[in-house]
Motif scaffolding. Structure first.
Motif, PDB file in Angstrom:
ATOM      1  N   PRO A 257       0.786  -1.237   0.000  1.00  0.00           N
ATOM      2  CA  PRO A 257       0.000   0.000   0.000  1.00  0.00           C
ATOM      3  C   PRO A 257       0.816   1.286   0.000  1.00  0.00           C
ATOM      4  O   PRO A 257       0.435   2.255  -0.665  1.00  0.00           O
ATOM      5  N   ASP A 258       1.943   1.325   0.723  1.00  0.00           N
ATOM      6  CA  ASP A 258       2.733   2.558   0.807  1.00  0.00           C
ATOM      7  C   ASP A 258       3.248   3.010  -0.551  1.00  0.00           C
ATOM      8  O   ASP A 258       3.527   4.202  -0.747  1.00  0.00           O
TER       9      ASP A 258
ATOM     10  N   ARG B 265       1.838   1.394  -3.716  1.00  0.00           N
ATOM     11  CA  ARG B 265       0.727   1.232  -4.668  1.00  0.00           C
ATOM     12  C   ARG B 265      -0.181   2.459  -4.689  1.00  0.00           C
ATOM     13  O   ARG B 265      -0.652   2.881  -5.760  1.00  0.00           O
ATOM     14  N   ASP B 266      -0.422   3.048  -3.528  1.00  0.00           N
ATOM     15  CA  ASP B 266      -1.388   4.144  -3.441  1.00  0.00           C
ATOM     16  C   ASP B 266      -0.864   5.454  -4.021  1.00  0.00           C
ATOM     17  O   ASP B 266      -1.632   6.415  -4.143  1.00  0.00           O
ATOM     18  N   ARG B 267       0.412   5.507  -4.354  1.00  0.00           N
ATOM     19  CA  ARG B 267       0.972   6.706  -4.998  1.00  0.00           C
ATOM     20  C   ARG B 267       1.944   6.280  -6.104  1.00  0.00           C
ATOM     21  O   ARG B 267       2.993   6.888  -6.301  1.00  0.00           O
TER      22      ARG B 267
END
Length: 263
Positions: free
Chosen positions: A12-13, A15-17
């Protein structure tokens, strides 16, 4: 040109950006990266990342933390999944006796399965090793006698004996941001002894951000800082270390070399 040989773009750290992460990598001259599998069950996620971004390759395998969740994936399944043109390695797989999130006997069994898949495909095996030097040395030595395979000891933080055994067996050794930490003198001494033609660099992002970003979320762009310290340790200019590690990457990850017209 630099290559981040090991990151986790699906976490997530990152993937989300992801757009910002990839743009920052490009700005730092990090032209290729390998997003590493931790669950075979997430294969479609890794594949989609590599299909969507021409500078991303991927792998297939089960991290030792997840060995108990995927104890019965056969080598033939790994071989089948690895046929995708952007899948350039098997793993990461190995032994982690620090966290012991999976029973050790299951970790060893799953690791040997991945070795068999690497041997059959000719793709390199991405090896995770933590606090398991004795068993790792024994398994690698025994399995190499059964039949040769290519591999890299990723995010190296083990002892000198494992490094030297790995080199003797033909393996590569990859260094992460740990190399830049103030208390990593022994790792730097080990890195200085690894032959130049076996050196790789990586981030293991989003973990282990190098100095001066230690404690922050790591990302592929930051591999440049690890490469800079590795150049200092080895005693070559930064540009030469970039060329060394890029050449080594393409020699080990030959499927990536073919995809990039470097075969």
């Amino acid at each position: 040109m630099l290559i981040d040989s090991h990151c986790h773009l699906d976490f997530p750290d990152l993937r989300d950006r992801l757009t910002d992460v990839l743009n920052a990598a490009s700005a730092a001259n990090v032209r290729r990266m390998v997003t590493i599998s931790t669950h075979v069950a997430r294969y479609e996620t890794y594949k989609a990342l590599a299909e969507a971004h021409e500078n991303v390759f991927f792998t297939v395998g089960t991290h030792p933390h997840n060995a108990a969740a995927e104890p019965d994936v056969p080598a033939r399944r790994l071989v089948e999944l690895s046929q995708h043109p952007r899948c350039v390695a098997i793993g990461e797989a190995g032994l982690d006796y620090y966290y012991d999130k999976s029973p050790r006997d299951v970790q060893r069994q799953v690791f040997r399965t991945h070795i068999a898949a690497a041997r059959e495909t000719g793709l390199p095996l991405v090896i995770h090793a933590r606090d398991a030097d004795e068993d790792m040395i024994a398994i690698l030595t025994e399995e190499m006698r059964i039949g040769p395979f290519k591999a890299v000891l990723h995010c190296f933080s083990s002892g000198a004996e494992l490094a030297s055994t790995g080199v003797e067996l033909g393996l590569y050794v990859s260094f992460s941001g740990i190399l830049t930490f103030r208390n990593s003198d022994e790792i730097r001494r080990i890195a200085a002894r690894v032959p130049r033609d076996r050196l790789l660099v990586e981030t293991d992002a989003p973990y282990l951000a190098p100095v001066p970003f230690r404690g922050k979320t790591n990302e592929p762009a930051y591999v440049a800082h690890t490469a800079r310290v590795l150049a200092e340790v080895v005693g070559v200019p930064e540009e030469e270390m970039a060329a060394i590690t890029t050449g080594n990457f393409y020699r080990l990850f030959s499927k990536a070399a073919a995809a990039d017209g470097r075969a």
